[in-house]
Design an enzyme around this catalytic site. Structure first.
Site, PDB file in Angstrom:
ATOM      1  N   HIS A   1       2.799   2.869   2.921  1.00  0.00           N
ATOM      2  CA  HIS A   1       1.809   2.064   2.213  1.00  0.00           C
ATOM      3  C   HIS A   1       2.366   0.687   1.861  1.00  0.00           C
ATOM      4  O   HIS A   1       1.611  -0.284   1.739  1.00  0.00           O
ATOM      5  CB  HIS A   1       1.337   2.796   0.954  1.00  0.00           C
ATOM      6  CG  HIS A   1      -0.086   2.487   0.587  1.00  0.00           C
ATOM      7  ND1 HIS A   1      -1.142   2.700   1.449  1.00  0.00           N
ATOM      8  CD2 HIS A   1      -0.623   1.967  -0.546  1.00  0.00           C
ATOM      9  CE1 HIS A   1      -2.275   2.334   0.860  1.00  0.00           C
ATOM     10  NE2 HIS A   1      -1.981   1.878  -0.350  1.00  0.00           N
TER      11      HIS A   1
ATOM     12  N   ARG B   1      -4.247   1.589   6.313  1.00  0.00           N
ATOM     13  CA  ARG B   1      -3.692   2.734   5.605  1.00  0.00           C
ATOM     14  C   ARG B   1      -3.183   3.703   6.667  1.00  0.00           C
ATOM     15  O   ARG B   1      -3.693   3.741   7.798  1.00  0.00           O
ATOM     16  CB  ARG B   1      -4.748   3.423   4.749  1.00  0.00           C
ATOM     17  CG  ARG B   1      -5.368   2.538   3.677  1.00  0.00           C
ATOM     18  CD  ARG B   1      -6.470   3.286   2.933  1.00  0.00           C
ATOM     19  NE  ARG B   1      -7.039   2.475   1.872  1.00  0.00           N
ATOM     20  CZ  ARG B   1      -8.105   1.681   2.011  1.00  0.00           C
ATOM     21  NH1 ARG B   1      -8.708   1.594   3.201  1.00  0.00           N
ATOM     22  NH2 ARG B   1      -8.562   0.983   0.994  1.00  0.00           N
TER      23      ARG B   1
ATOM     24  N   HIS C   1     -11.298  -3.957   0.510  1.00  0.00           N
ATOM     25  CA  HIS C   1     -11.446  -3.781  -0.934  1.00  0.00           C
ATOM     26  C   HIS C   1     -12.838  -4.187  -1.382  1.00  0.00           C
ATOM     27  O   HIS C   1     -13.357  -5.223  -0.967  1.00  0.00           O
ATOM     28  CB  HIS C   1     -10.418  -4.632  -1.690  1.00  0.00           C
ATOM     29  CG  HIS C   1      -9.034  -4.097  -1.593  1.00  0.00           C
ATOM     30  ND1 HIS C   1      -7.916  -4.884  -1.806  1.00  0.00           N
ATOM     31  CD2 HIS C   1      -8.564  -2.859  -1.307  1.00  0.00           C
ATOM     32  CE1 HIS C   1      -6.825  -4.139  -1.650  1.00  0.00           C
ATOM     33  NE2 HIS C   1      -7.198  -2.922  -1.352  1.00  0.00           N
TER      34      HIS C   1
ATOM     35  N   LYS D   1     -11.892   3.926   3.012  1.00  0.00           N
ATOM     36  CA  LYS D   1     -12.261   4.765   1.874  1.00  0.00           C
ATOM     37  C   LYS D   1     -13.757   4.685   1.634  1.00  0.00           C
ATOM     38  O   LYS D   1     -14.363   3.625   1.704  1.00  0.00           O
ATOM     39  CB  LYS D   1     -11.514   4.306   0.620  1.00  0.00           C
ATOM     40  CG  LYS D   1     -10.048   4.715   0.587  1.00  0.00           C
ATOM     41  CD  LYS D   1      -9.442   4.362  -0.749  1.00  0.00           C
ATOM     42  CE  LYS D   1      -7.995   4.847  -0.845  1.00  0.00           C
ATOM     43  NZ  LYS D   1      -7.396   4.511  -2.144  1.00  0.00           N
TER      44      LYS D   1
ATOM     45  N   TYR E   1      -3.019  -5.873  -5.274  1.00  0.00           N
ATOM     46  CA  TYR E   1      -2.427  -5.364  -4.047  1.00  0.00           C
ATOM     47  C   TYR E   1      -1.403  -6.327  -3.491  1.00  0.00           C
ATOM     48  O   TYR E   1      -0.367  -5.937  -2.964  1.00  0.00           O
ATOM     49  CB  TYR E   1      -3.536  -5.180  -3.003  1.00  0.00           C
ATOM     50  CG  TYR E   1      -3.474  -3.912  -2.219  1.00  0.00           C
ATOM     51  CD1 TYR E   1      -2.521  -3.729  -1.230  1.00  0.00           C
ATOM     52  CD2 TYR E   1      -4.381  -2.882  -2.450  1.00  0.00           C
ATOM     53  CE1 TYR E   1      -2.464  -2.565  -0.496  1.00  0.00           C
ATOM     54  CE2 TYR E   1      -4.337  -1.720  -1.727  1.00  0.00           C
ATOM     55  CZ  TYR E   1      -3.376  -1.571  -0.748  1.00  0.00           C
ATOM     56  OH  TYR E   1      -3.333  -0.415  -0.022  1.00  0.00           O
TER      57      TYR E   1
ATOM     58  N   ARG F   1       1.434  -1.970   4.284  1.00  0.00           N
ATOM     59  CA  ARG F   1       0.100  -2.554   4.056  1.00  0.00           C
ATOM     60  C   ARG F   1       0.171  -3.623   2.965  1.00  0.00           C
ATOM     61  O   ARG F   1      -0.426  -4.687   3.082  1.00  0.00           O
ATOM     62  CB  ARG F   1      -0.870  -1.433   3.687  1.00  0.00           C
ATOM     63  CG  ARG F   1      -2.284  -1.874   3.311  1.00  0.00           C
ATOM     64  CD  ARG F   1      -3.152  -0.637   3.197  1.00  0.00           C
ATOM     65  NE  ARG F   1      -4.269  -0.802   2.294  1.00  0.00           N
ATOM     66  CZ  ARG F   1      -5.475  -1.234   2.631  1.00  0.00           C
ATOM     67  NH1 ARG F   1      -5.714  -1.595   3.887  1.00  0.00           N
ATOM     68  NH2 ARG F   1      -6.449  -1.306   1.747  1.00  0.00           N
TER      69      ARG F   1
END
Length: 313
Positions: A252, A161, A278, A184, A287, A255
């Site tokens: 993004h 990211r 993830h 995250k 994704y 990615r």
């Protein structure tokens, strides 16, 4: 003066603290939760004409929920955003109901609005390579051009990211064979470093007018401070317009492209999930814009029952 009662305000603060401590929610996520739930509590206060103490919150009805959703949904707030707000409210209520000992059925039974999930739009492989080449041509100063190229190379080559790339410090360079990335929710993952990415960072550091410092940002702004993500977004905007690429060609998207191109080359979905950081495999499937045919192909090639079926035939 706040419309929300002190007891409800404290309950919200306690819940947010729990989300941060036990679930590792990021500061941005915590702030979004706070706004969403506080907006709900404020609405209920106005809707019922009285300060919403904890006892009153336990008596929120189905019609109250409908009223909140109708008032919240509008031209400036689509179904996706309303679904996010409802999810935050439900999460808060589950915790509050358990703590206070009441039945939260009316809140938890509220149906989330339907919306079309947006699949990520990766770049084609040749477009991704062209983007890297064109990004290098945007800045007049060679060190800034090298910096921008290095950042975009990390997005595409490592699947980072933009926030993760810009959080690297001088201590991370020269890039090792594997890089530990905190993503995250504070979740850590290990990402292999491609030689091309290491070279791009080395070239940037060789040209940078600023000394590398262990605790300072690896990627510096023009004046030596922390590089703003907007600088990378802007340079990619310029590059995509020159290449005739759509507005979806953002940092993004690089990615997305990393994951999609790995999958198309035969990469394992579980391995890609780990590389992206993830928690859920379903997130990785969306994704990478995995289509049904590709999933069936992977299933047919790897599942034991499918393999036995081929032998039996």
């Amino acid at each position: 003066m706040s419309l929300v009662s002190p007891a409800a305000t404290q309950a919200l603060a306690d819940w947010l603290e729990r989300q941060k401590a036990l679930k590792g929610a990021s500061d941005n996520t915590i702030e979004a939760y706070r706004r969403d739930v506080l907006g709900f509590l404020s609405f209920m206060t106005m809707h019922k004409g009285d300060s919403q103490w904890l006892g009153a919150l336990a008596r929120v009805s189905t019609s109250d929920m409908r009223a909140w959703m109708a008032a919240t949904r509008g031209p400036d707030l689509g179904p996706r955003s309303l679904a996010r707000k409802l999810s935050a409210v439900k999460s808060f209520y589950r915790w509050l109901a358990e703590r206070e000992g009441f039945e939260p059925t009316a809140v938890l039974a509220a149906r989330s609005p339907k919306f079309q999930k947006k699949l990520p739009r990766p770049l084609a492989e040749d477009a991704a390579r062209e983007m890297l080449d064109r990004v290098e041509c945007q800045a007049r100063e060679p060190w800034i051009a090298a910096r921008d190229t290095a950042v975009v190379t990390l997005l595409y080559g490592l699947g980072l990211r933009i926030s993760e790339a810009l959080s690297l410090t001088g201590a991370d360079a020269p890039l090792p064979d594997v890089l530990r990335i905190r993503g995250k929710g504070g979740k850590e993952r290990v990402v292999p470093v491609l030689p091309a990415a290491r070279r791009a960072v080395d070239e940037y550091l060789a040209l940078s007018p600023y000394e590398k410092e262990q605790k300072a940002p690896l990627f510096r702004g023009a004046r030596g401070g922390t590089l703003n993500p907007r600088a990378i977004q802007k340079v990619m905007e310029q590059a995509r317009m020159q290449l005739g690429l759509p507005a979806s060609a953002t940092p993004h998207a690089m990615r997305h492209s990393f994951a999609t191109h790995l999958l198309n080359s035969g990469g394992d979905l579980r391995a890609i999930q780990e590389l992206l950081g993830h928690a859920s495999l379903s997130t990785t499937q969306a994704y990478t814009a995995v289509d049904t045919a590709r999933l069936l192909e992977v299933y047919d090639a790897t599942h034991p029952k499918a393999a036995r079926g081929r032998k039996a035939g």
